[in-house]
Write a protein that holds these residues in place. Structure first.
Motif, PDB file in Angstrom:
ATOM      1  N   GLY A  60      -4.665  -1.610  -3.891  1.00 61.09           N
ATOM      2  CA  GLY A  60      -4.679  -0.405  -4.712  1.00 61.09           C
ATOM      3  C   GLY A  60      -3.497  -0.372  -5.663  1.00 61.09           C
ATOM      4  O   GLY A  60      -2.364  -0.652  -5.271  1.00 61.09           O
ATOM      5  N   PRO A  61      -3.711  -0.045  -6.947  1.00 60.55           N
ATOM      6  CA  PRO A  61      -2.602   0.070  -7.897  1.00 60.55           C
ATOM      7  C   PRO A  61      -1.634   1.169  -7.493  1.00 60.55           C
ATOM      8  O   PRO A  61      -2.018   2.171  -6.878  1.00 60.55           O
ATOM      9  CB  PRO A  61      -3.289   0.412  -9.218  1.00 60.55           C
ATOM     10  N   CYS A  62      -0.378   0.986  -7.852  1.00 56.47           N
ATOM     11  CA  CYS A  62       0.663   1.925  -7.432  1.00 56.47           C
ATOM     12  C   CYS A  62       0.494   3.307  -8.057  1.00 56.47           C
ATOM     13  O   CYS A  62       0.973   4.291  -7.512  1.00 56.47           O
ATOM     14  CB  CYS A  62       2.038   1.353  -7.785  1.00 56.47           C
ATOM     15  N   ASP A  63      -0.175   3.388  -9.199  1.00 56.59           N
ATOM     16  CA  ASP A  63      -0.313   4.693  -9.852  1.00 56.59           C
ATOM     17  C   ASP A  63      -1.680   5.332  -9.607  1.00 56.59           C
ATOM     18  O   ASP A  63      -2.041   6.297 -10.282  1.00 56.59           O
ATOM     19  CB  ASP A  63      -0.063   4.570 -11.355  1.00 56.59           C
ATOM     20  N   ALA A  64      -2.443   4.804  -8.643  1.00 56.02           N
ATOM     21  CA  ALA A  64      -3.761   5.371  -8.341  1.00 56.02           C
ATOM     22  C   ALA A  64      -3.615   6.477  -7.295  1.00 56.02           C
ATOM     23  O   ALA A  64      -3.244   6.211  -6.159  1.00 56.02           O
ATOM     24  CB  ALA A  64      -4.697   4.283  -7.824  1.00 56.02           C
ATOM     25  N   TRP A  87       0.805  -1.210   0.000  1.00 59.62           N
ATOM     26  CA  TRP A  87       0.000   0.000   0.000  1.00 59.62           C
ATOM     27  C   TRP A  87       0.844   1.268   0.000  1.00 59.62           C
ATOM     28  O   TRP A  87       0.343   2.351  -0.332  1.00 59.62           O
ATOM     29  CB  TRP A  87      -0.936   0.011   1.209  1.00 59.62           C
ATOM     30  N   GLN A  88       2.123   1.172   0.339  1.00 60.20           N
ATOM     31  CA  GLN A  88       2.982   2.356   0.363  1.00 60.20           C
ATOM     32  C   GLN A  88       3.659   2.637  -0.971  1.00 60.20           C
ATOM     33  O   GLN A  88       4.382   3.630  -1.094  1.00 60.20           O
ATOM     34  CB  GLN A  88       4.050   2.203   1.452  1.00 60.20           C
ATOM     35  N   CYS A  89       3.419   1.809  -1.963  1.00 58.78           N
ATOM     36  CA  CYS A  89       4.079   2.003  -3.255  1.00 58.78           C
ATOM     37  C   CYS A  89       3.780   3.395  -3.823  1.00 58.78           C
ATOM     38  O   CYS A  89       4.665   4.099  -4.289  1.00 58.78           O
ATOM     39  CB  CYS A  89       3.651   0.915  -4.227  1.00 58.78           C
ATOM     40  N   ARG A  90       2.519   3.797  -3.781  1.00 58.78           N
ATOM     41  CA  ARG A  90       2.153   5.104  -4.338  1.00 58.78           C
ATOM     42  C   ARG A  90       2.814   6.246  -3.572  1.00 58.78           C
ATOM     43  O   ARG A  90       3.143   7.288  -4.153  1.00 58.78           O
ATOM     44  CB  ARG A  90       0.637   5.265  -4.377  1.00 58.78           C
ATOM     45  N   ASP A  91       3.023   6.046  -2.261  1.00 60.04           N
ATOM     46  CA  ASP A  91       3.703   7.069  -1.458  1.00 60.04           C
ATOM     47  C   ASP A  91       5.174   7.172  -1.854  1.00 60.04           C
ATOM     48  O   ASP A  91       5.750   8.266  -1.864  1.00 60.04           O
ATOM     49  CB  ASP A  91       3.591   6.740   0.027  1.00 60.04           C
ATOM     50  N   THR A  92       5.778   6.031  -2.156  1.00 61.08           N
ATOM     51  CA  THR A  92       7.179   6.030  -2.598  1.00 61.08           C
ATOM     52  C   THR A  92       7.320   6.777  -3.914  1.00 61.08           C
ATOM     53  O   THR A  92       8.208   7.615  -4.075  1.00 61.08           O
ATOM     54  CB  THR A  92       7.683   4.587  -2.753  1.00 61.08           C
ATOM     55  N   VAL A  93       6.446   6.489  -4.863  1.00 61.76           N
ATOM     56  CA  VAL A  93       6.498   7.166  -6.161  1.00 61.76           C
ATOM     57  C   VAL A  93       6.243   8.667  -5.986  1.00 61.76           C
ATOM     58  O   VAL A  93       6.926   9.501  -6.592  1.00 61.76           O
ATOM     59  CB  VAL A  93       5.479   6.552  -7.132  1.00 61.76           C
ATOM     60  N   THR A  94       5.279   9.005  -5.143  1.00 63.31           N
ATOM     61  CA  THR A  94       5.009  10.417  -4.866  1.00 63.31           C
ATOM     62  C   THR A  94       6.236  11.103  -4.317  1.00 63.31           C
ATOM     63  O   THR A  94       6.598  12.221  -4.733  1.00 63.31           O
ATOM     64  CB  THR A  94       3.845  10.545  -3.870  1.00 63.31           C
TER      65      THR A  94
END
Length: 587
Positions: free
Chosen positions: A259-263, A226-233
């Protein structure tokens, strides 16, 4: 041919033995025409048989017979995994089959003409193996640049073939670059794009590209995180020049649960200033059904396939927070080594107490890779990194040389991912991954350094983050499905890097060993001798960190960086590490 000759002979005999009351000449002429038509029909069958035989002959050097493909209407195409979805995630690695790939690779061979094979070989020798640099670039613009592979986990288990469509490598043949010898600086400078072109429109500008213009590819392997999107951000938000950054995520999720990483957290139309909205064109997400996950090696292999010629390559985990202006900081550190073959790599420090609300680092210490020993698993004994010492750097104003590479964080020039691609044939491998890449990279001429300053920090399942991180699943929930595959893979991994000399080579898989194998600059044996690894008795010389952490290794070895900056010349180094504590005991 024999059949044709027999029919012709019979026809001639029949004509010669015609009875006296034979039909008029006109009738005989008709019979001749019928006989000739029959012969023509038989010869056409023979020609078709020749064509079929040619189609099924092995193809030398993996050249595709585009002319045969045209003549046969692209026969032999099987079913493949779902087609590319160009509207968002690259959702092509799914369970369930569909009729995709009908146009696979055709556009690349439409203009090929038949010519002498010697001319083909001469052209191959003269061809530049490095594709032209481009920026911006995205897999979403490469609808035809994918290839079908068989899932290595299912294949290792003897399951029915499970095809997947995956991105092609930017450069498919690493040997075409390193050529089993020291890569030339001239060739190294051809790899790496610049954000802006020169006056002639070229994006490949070598080291003439200003530092702030040099592109960075960040590869992230994520498993239901779930933290993938936070890493990308964090990557885009904290970069000083985010326009030169491209992120490729291998997102292994259960659709509908994860949740997808790019959502983004909010729809882009409601908050277009979110990083996942602003930099959507610079984010490629290759989505894989979680049950297909077979460990970090395969996921990072897919990540390597997503590289497209950026100047720098960075690898990190999916639960990492970056510091302010991390891009300029880590590039500056890399450039300060004056070593084109430098790879900055380390285990990351925990996020707690490491970074303030503005993204500034609160740490003056950093880990260094030097603590490694043997452990047992997968029916083998192999090297595994332990906890690494973290302290104030002994060497200042430059990263410090270290013997080992770490998968959790790595920063290098882009040619590292070209020359040392993750092995496709290592399913269900976790421990051993770092030995495979590290020693293969060493053999190709790369040198490993601990960054002087950390530019990102890791969210470990410890302290205040423990409860949240403990909820994240792990790929080994698929262990039962692929049980035993890791044992075979470990034999291959250790065999390639010469770490299991007691095992007969015929016991492990040698498929594409040249592609995923060693270079010709240094041998694995040189590494083991230099740093005290006994691959026969499965022992290491302990207390290596006393040699590394104090800066002795750095000061002793960096004197032999080649004048053109193409790595350390180990032929000038006679040092062999021995445990200093043993010497004290003996005295």
């Amino acid at each position: 041919i024999a059949c044709s000759r027999s029919i012709i002979s019979s026809f001639r005999s029949a004509m010669a033995m015609a009875p006296p009351n034979a039909k008029p000449a006109s009738t005989t002429g008709n019979n001749n025409r019928i006989g000739l038509a029959l012969i023509a029909l038989i010869l056409s069958f023979y020609a078709f048989g020749l064509l079929e035989t040619a189609w099924h002959l092995p193809v030398p050097n993996h050249r595709r017979r585009s002319w045969l493909r045209k003549l046969t209407g692209n026969r032999g195409r099987g079913q493949t995994i779902q087609k590319l979805n160009v509207g968002g995630n690259i959702n092509i690695a799914k369970n369930g089959l569909s009729d995709a790939g009908e146009e696979e690779e055709e556009e690349y061979y439409d203009d090929v003409t038949i010519q002498d094979s010697a001319d083909d070989e001469q052209d191959d020798e003269n061809a530049n193996p490095v594709p032209p640099a481009a920026w911006p670039i995205s897999l979403r613009d490469e609808d035809g640049n994918f290839v079908e592979v068989l899932h290595p986990g299912h294949k290792a288990k003897g399951h029915p073939d499970f095809p997947m469509m995956v991105p092609k490598f930017w450069i498919d043949d690493p040997v075409s670059i390193h050529q089993n010898k020291l890569m030339t600086r001239e060739l190294a400078m051809q790899i790496g794009s610049c954000r802006t072109p020169d006056e002639d429109g070229n994006y490949g500008r070598g080291d003439e590209c200003p530092i702030e213009e040099r592109t960075i590819f960040v590869a992230i392997a994520s498993y239901r995180d779930w933290q993938c999107r936070d890493t990308v951000t964090s990557i885009f938000q904290r970069a000083k020049y985010p326009d030169r950054v491209r992120v490729g995520v291998v997102d292994q999720i259960v659709e509908g649960e994860d949740g997808p990483c790019d959502a983004p957290y909010k729809p882009c139309k409601d908050d277009p200033e979110q990083e996942l909205c602003k930099f959507k064109s610079q984010l490629d997400v290759f989505q894989v059904d979680a049950p297909l996950s077979i460990g970090p090696v395969f996921a990072r292999h897919l990540g390597h396939r997503m590289y497209r010629g950026e100047y720098y390559y960075m690898q990190s985990d999916a639960h990492v927070t970056f510091t302010r202006a991390w891009d300029m900081d880590i590039i500056g550190q890399h450039e300060s080594t004056h070593n084109e073959m430098a790879v900055l790599s380390t285990y990351l420090t925990d996020i707690v107490g490491s970074i303030d609300g503005n993204g500034n680092s609160l740490r003056d210490t950093r880990p260094i890779m030097c603590n490694t020993d043997y452990e047992s698993g997968q029916n083998n004994r192999y090297l595994r990194h332990g906890s690494q010492p973290e302290a104030y750097p002994t060497i200042r104003r430059v990263p410090q040389l270290e013997p080992y590479w770490a998968a959790g964080y790595s920063f290098s020039r882009g040619h590292f991912v070209v020359n040392v691609p993750y092995d496709f044939y290592q399913p269900m491998i976790f421990q051993g991954e770092e030995m495979s890449i590290g020693i293969r990279g060493f053999s190709i001429g790369y040198d490993y350094y601990a960054p002087e300053r950390s530019v990102c920090f890791h969210h470990y399942a410890e302290g205040r983050n423990k409860r949240a991180r403990d909820k994240v699943p792990h790929y080994w929930e698929n262990t039962n499905q692929y049980a035993g595959a890791g044992v075979k893979a470990m034999f291959r991994l250790l065999g390639i890097v010469h770490m299991n000399p007691e095992i007969s080579p015929d016991r492990w898989d040698h498929t594409e060993e040249e592609k995923y194998g060693l270079g010709g600059v240094r041998t694995p044996e040189l590494f083991y001798e230099t740093f005290g690894v006994d691959v026969v008795n499965k022992q290491t010389e302990h207390h290596l960190c006393q040699f590394v952490e104090t800066g002795n290794m750095h000061n002793m070895f960096t004197k032999f960086i080649r004048p053109d900056g193409m790595g350390i010349d180990y032929s000038k180094i006679s040092f062999r590490f021995k445990d200093p504590m043993k010497r004290k005991v003996h005295h």
